[in-house]
Structures are given as C-alpha cells and as structure tokens.
Design an enzyme around this catalytic site. Structure first.
Site, short mmCIF file in Angstrom:
data_model
loop_
_atom_site.label_atom_id
_atom_site.label_comp_id
_atom_site.label_asym_id
_atom_site.label_seq_id
_atom_site.Cartn_x
_atom_site.Cartn_y
_atom_site.Cartn_z
N LYS A 84 -1.18 -4.69 5.81
CA LYS A 84 -2.27 -3.74 6.01
C LYS A 84 -3.48 -4.15 5.17
O LYS A 84 -3.33 -4.79 4.14
CB LYS A 84 -1.82 -2.33 5.57
CG LYS A 84 -0.84 -1.64 6.51
CD LYS A 84 -0.49 -0.25 5.98
CE LYS A 84 0.50 0.47 6.89
NZ LYS A 84 -0.03 0.76 8.23
N ARG A 139 9.62 2.79 13.87
CA ARG A 139 10.43 2.89 15.09
C ARG A 139 11.68 2.02 14.99
O ARG A 139 12.71 2.31 15.59
CB ARG A 139 9.57 2.54 16.31
CG ARG A 139 9.03 1.15 16.33
CD ARG A 139 7.85 0.98 17.27
NE ARG A 139 6.61 1.51 16.69
CZ ARG A 139 5.43 1.49 17.31
NH1 ARG A 139 5.32 1.00 18.53
NH2 ARG A 139 4.36 1.98 16.71
N1 BES Z 1 3.12 4.31 8.57
C1 BES Z 1 2.24 3.83 9.57
C2 BES Z 1 1.50 4.95 10.30
C3 BES Z 1 0.53 5.75 9.50
C4 BES Z 1 -0.81 5.48 9.54
C5 BES Z 1 0.96 6.83 8.76
C6 BES Z 1 -1.70 6.25 8.83
C7 BES Z 1 0.06 7.60 8.05
C8 BES Z 1 -1.26 7.31 8.10
C9 BES Z 1 3.03 3.04 10.61
O1 BES Z 1 4.15 2.38 10.12
C10 BES Z 1 2.13 1.99 11.15
O2 BES Z 1 1.74 1.13 10.41
N2 BES Z 1 1.82 2.10 12.43
C11 BES Z 1 0.96 1.16 13.06
C12 BES Z 1 1.56 0.81 14.39
C13 BES Z 1 0.91 -0.37 15.05
C14 BES Z 1 1.19 -1.64 14.27
C15 BES Z 1 1.45 -0.48 16.45
C16 BES Z 1 -0.39 1.84 13.24
O3 BES Z 1 -0.45 3.04 13.49
O4 BES Z 1 -1.40 1.15 13.09
MN MN Z 2 3.64 0.45 9.35
#
Ligand code: BES
Ligand code: MN
Ligand code: ZN
Length: 489
Positions: free
Chosen positions: A266, A340
């Site tokens: 990230k 997931r």
């Molecule tokens: N934990 C994150 C989602 C999240 C984002 C929670 C902001 C709380 C605040 C999740 O694991 C994630 O990174 N999701 C990605 C999915 C994508 C790679 C398909 C996302 O939402 O960007």
């Molecule tokens: Mn994630």
C-alpha cells in the site's frame, strides 16, 4: 469513563438536589415542562432553568441536545445541564441525550434527574457509549472518571432494564479496544490471548495454530500470513446457552492485525490506519462477550481468522496459485486483496464443522465500500432475504446503518482466472461486489448468509453519534439484537 455497570440508579430524594456537587442534568420537554425533581431544581436555582427555557436558544435546540448553565445560584453544583427531551422519547433520542451528557460531563460527577422517564436505561447506555475513550498509551496524569448517578422513581426496575444493555456496552468497548489497539501490541498472539481470557465468562475458546490449519488445508488463509513473523491462527469461540443439539448461529470475522498490502504494498500515506483491519474479528469478539455477559439463551459460534499481511522473502506473490480448504483454486492478482483469502477458508471451515443455521461474516474488506456508502452504512450482501431482513431490522432498531448491495452471477465473469478457478481481484469496477461474490463461492447454497463490509464504519476519523473518534464498535448492538430477537427462547 463510566463503564455502564458503574452507573448507579438511586432513589429519588429531592433534598439531595441542593447539596449535590458536580453537575446536575435535568430533562425539559418541547413545551418547557419538567418533572417534580426538575421543578425542585428550577426553584432552588431561582428559576435559572425556566429562564433558559424561555430563550430562542432553547427553542432552536433539537431533541436530545443540551445547554449548560454555569455556577447556578442556590445550588452546590457547579453546572446544570438542561436537556431537551420529550416525556416519551424514542430509543435513538434517549441515547443521543445520554451521549450529549457524556460530552458535557467531562470527568465531573454527574447527577441525572431521570424521574419516571421510561427510557432512563437508554439514556444511561448512550452516556456510557459516548463516554468511552482509549487512553492506555497516554502517559501522565489521567483524570479520575466522574461518578454518575441516575435519580429515578423506581431504581430497581431501571437497573433491571439496564443490565443487559450494560452487557452489550461491555461488548462494544471490547470491540473498540481491540480495533483501536496498535499492531505491535495487538499481535495475532496477543489477540488470541485476549479471546482465550473470555473463558472466564463461560465461553469455550479454542485456538488453532498454523500446524493444525495446514492439516485442515487452510492454504489461502496461511498464504496471507506467511510473510509475517506473527503466526496465523483461527480462534473459535462458542457460547452454548441454547438447547443442546440445536445448530448454532455462526459469526465469522476478518482479523488482519495489520494490512501492509503485502508484496502489492500500500502507499505509505495513511497506512497506519490499517491497524483496524481486524475490525470484523473485533466485532465477533465483542458480540460473543456480550452474549456471555448477559447469558444469552442461544447457541452461537464465533470464528475469526487472525493473520498479519506483510511483505518479506517468505510472503506470497501476485501470480501465486493456491488450493483453498474447499478445493477451489485461487490465483492471487493482488496480495492486498487478502481479506477474502482469509475468509474463504474460515467460512468453509465454519460450515463444515458447525453446520450453522445461519452465518454472518464481518470484514473491513474493501476501500470501494467507503466510496459507495461512506461512514454512514455498512455494505450488506446476502443470499437469503429472510436473514437479510432480520439483520436490517435489528440494525435499524439499534441505529447502526446498513444498506443492501447486490450479488449476481454476471459479476462472476470479473473474477474468472485464466489459470485457476477464480482470481482474488476483479478490477476497478464493482470492487465491493466482486469481493462479496468471491466470498459467496465459499458459502453453501443452503446456508443463509450475510456478508457485512464494514471498512467504512468500523473506524471513523471524527466522532459519531455514540462514539468518539476511532473505533466505533459498529455491529455489536445489531448482532446482539438479531440473536435476541430471532435465535433465543
Ligand atoms: N483492508 C483493506 C480494505 C480497507 C480499505 C479497509 C480502507 C479499510 C479502509 C483490504 O484488504 C484491501 O486492501 N482491499 C483492496 C482490494 C483491492 C486490492 C482489490 C482495496 O480496497 O483497495
Ligand atoms: Mn488489503
Ligand atoms: Zn485488508
């Protein structure tokens, strides 16, 4: 912070009003009427309350709001909080009034003149919930929490109504503490230990370590945690307050103690917020705590997958293919779509082992749900209209927002993999739906199931109605009510 169990309900004694120190709260209805204790307070203060009620400012106040009169003459108290509240307030209005009192209380002792209010217990609940703060990591002097007393006509009856609410509030606090805790403190080991400690409340708690998870074939879950020095775990919490042999209701939670994104790392800005990525598991833990504290007459099992998503030489990579416990193969496109992967195995395990009569999972699953619904509503996905309706009704009653989103076969095209059965991301469009669609692959058709994407509601930067900034504990009250209303007795 007064924990709800520390709020005292005391007999009405009008002679106490003049000599009480700290703050005194009084309820005034839309027409400026007060009960006997309020009238006594008003006359002692030389009609200070009446004078405030006569102003435009009082007129403009909304229901549940309050105004403070400082250093009132005729009283030992150093402030009177005048709360606008009808004589038969709704639950939401009563809780809002309580929350406003928590803010006004600000560490002082507080005497609430609640008289014969039918919602005294809800006012106390709102006060307790909004009075929460997370200061375990602050050094220096911490102000002693003020004492709170509710002067009511029938303390015994009010205390009885408040007891199960106090149990639920303790559950909410447990969830908030877990979700606020930094990841160097709340490691997977520490999380599991805090859950194991709930055995003292009568819960059965079982911790499955990596070797057992490997034996069970939970390869998609293990793949997420394999880059971290913290061991992955699955923790099973069982509350058997119902009839022996009755199928349990299952709660499943995503417990990513920190989500760096893994190799699909990230951006640095804001990454510190990913300490809350175990929020789903936190809610499951809080509900289990509440059920145990109020000795719910239901069989409920809570199953959480605890992992840390880190980049390292042993981390999984984009392109890796894994065989889930169910047997379906998954291609990793982004190691940041890890929730997931964890839930796929935990959902499958929960169904295989417990044959639940219904199942709800909670996960801070997608950033896309924040874009769609903001902080006001969780995303709700379901394969069963009846269970979905039960949840929405419970959430509405508790003031916890949830909005149903679609599932559907056509979305499967977005998560078709070229080399495996399914891939873990579906591209930019419908991000929360493809995530839910992925989960549904691991849910049996005959199991009523809801998925709650709580990424937008589990943790909020600003204050919300019943919580200060930070973890909200969203969902604990709704799920507790769902069980109380549909799966007990
Ligand atoms: N934990 C994150 C989602 C999240 C984002 C929670 C902001 C709380 C605040 C999740 O694991 C994630 O990174 N999701 C990605 C999915 C994508 C790679 C398909 C996302 O939402 O960007
Ligand atoms: Mn994630
Ligand atoms: Zn995540």
């Amino acid at each position: 912070m007064p924990t709800p169990a520390e709020i005292r309900f005391i007999d009405t004694d009008l002679d106490q009003i003049a000599v009480t120190t700290g703050k005194i709260a009084v309820f005034v209805d839309m027409d400026g009427r007060m009960d006997a204790a309020g009238r006594k307070l008003n006359s002692l203060s030389r009609k200070a309350v009446e004078r405030l009620v006569a102003t435009d400012a009082f007129e403009r106040m909304s229901v549940g709001d309050l105004m403070t009169i400082g250093y009132p003459a005729g009283l030992a108290a150093d402030a009177v909080c005048v709360v606008k509240l009808g004589r038969r307030p709704s639950v939401a209005e009563a809780r809002k009034a309580g929350a406003q009192l928590a803010k006004a209380q600000n560490g002082h002792d507080l005497l609430v003149l609640a008289g014969t209010s039918p919602r005294a217990a809800d006012i106390a609940l709102g006060l307790a919930l909004r009075g929460y703060h997370f200061d375990t990591h602050k050094t220096g002097e911490k102000p002693a929490p003020g004492k709170v007393g509710f002067m009511v006509a029938d303390p015994e009856t009010v205390a009885k109504a408040a007891a199960p609410m106090a149990a639920v509030a303790e559950g909410v606090f447990f969830t908030r503490d877990l979700t606020n805790e930094p990841a160097n403190v709340l490691t997977t080991d520490d999380f599991a230990a805090r859950l194991a400690a709930m055995q003292d409340l009568g819960l059965d708690v079982e911790i499955l370590e990596e070797s057992e998870l490997a034996k069970l074939g939970m390869r998609t879950l293990l793949a997420v945690g394999q880059g971290s020095d913290s061991p992955s775990k699955v923790v099973v919490m069982s509350w058997n307050g119902g009839k022996t042999g009755d199928a349990p209701f299952a709660l499943v939670g995503k417990g990513v103690v920190f989500d760096t994104g893994g190799i699909s790392i990230k951006p640095a800005a804001g990454m510190e917020k990913m300490t809350m990525d175990m929020g789903g598991a936190g809610v499951v833990a809080g509900v289990m705590r509440a059920l145990a504290l109020r000795k719910a007459k239901a069989n409920v099992v809570g199953v959480v997958g605890l992992v840390e998503n880190m980049p390292s030489g042993s981390a999984s990579r984009p392109g890796d293919v894994l065989r889930s416990m169910k047997g379906d193969t998954v291609e990793i496109i982004s190691t940041d779509a890890e929730g997931r992967m964890v839930l796929a195995d935990v959902l499958w395990y929960t169904q295989e082992r417990f044959k639940p009569c219904g199942m709800i999972d909670l996960a801070t699953l997608t950033g896309a749900i924040l874009i769609a619904l903001g902080h006001e509503n969780a995303g709700l996905f379901s394969n069963d209209d009846a269970l979905c309706g039960q949840f929405l009704k419970a959430a509405q009653a508790e003031g916890e927002g949830a909005w149903r989103m679609p599932l559907g076969k056509p979305y499967d095209a977005l998560i078709k993999s070229k080399i495996a059965d399914i891939k873990n991301t579906g591209g930019r469009t419908a991000g929360s739906i493809t995530a839910a669609q992925f989960l549904q692959r691991f849910v049996k058709d005959d199991v009523p199931w809801c998925h709650l994407d709580i990424a937008g509601v589990a943790h909020v930067d600003g204050e919300t109605g019943l919580a200060p900034a930070g973890a909200t504990g969203w969902g604990v009250m709704a799920l507790n009510r769902l069980i109380a209303d549909n799966y007990e007795g």
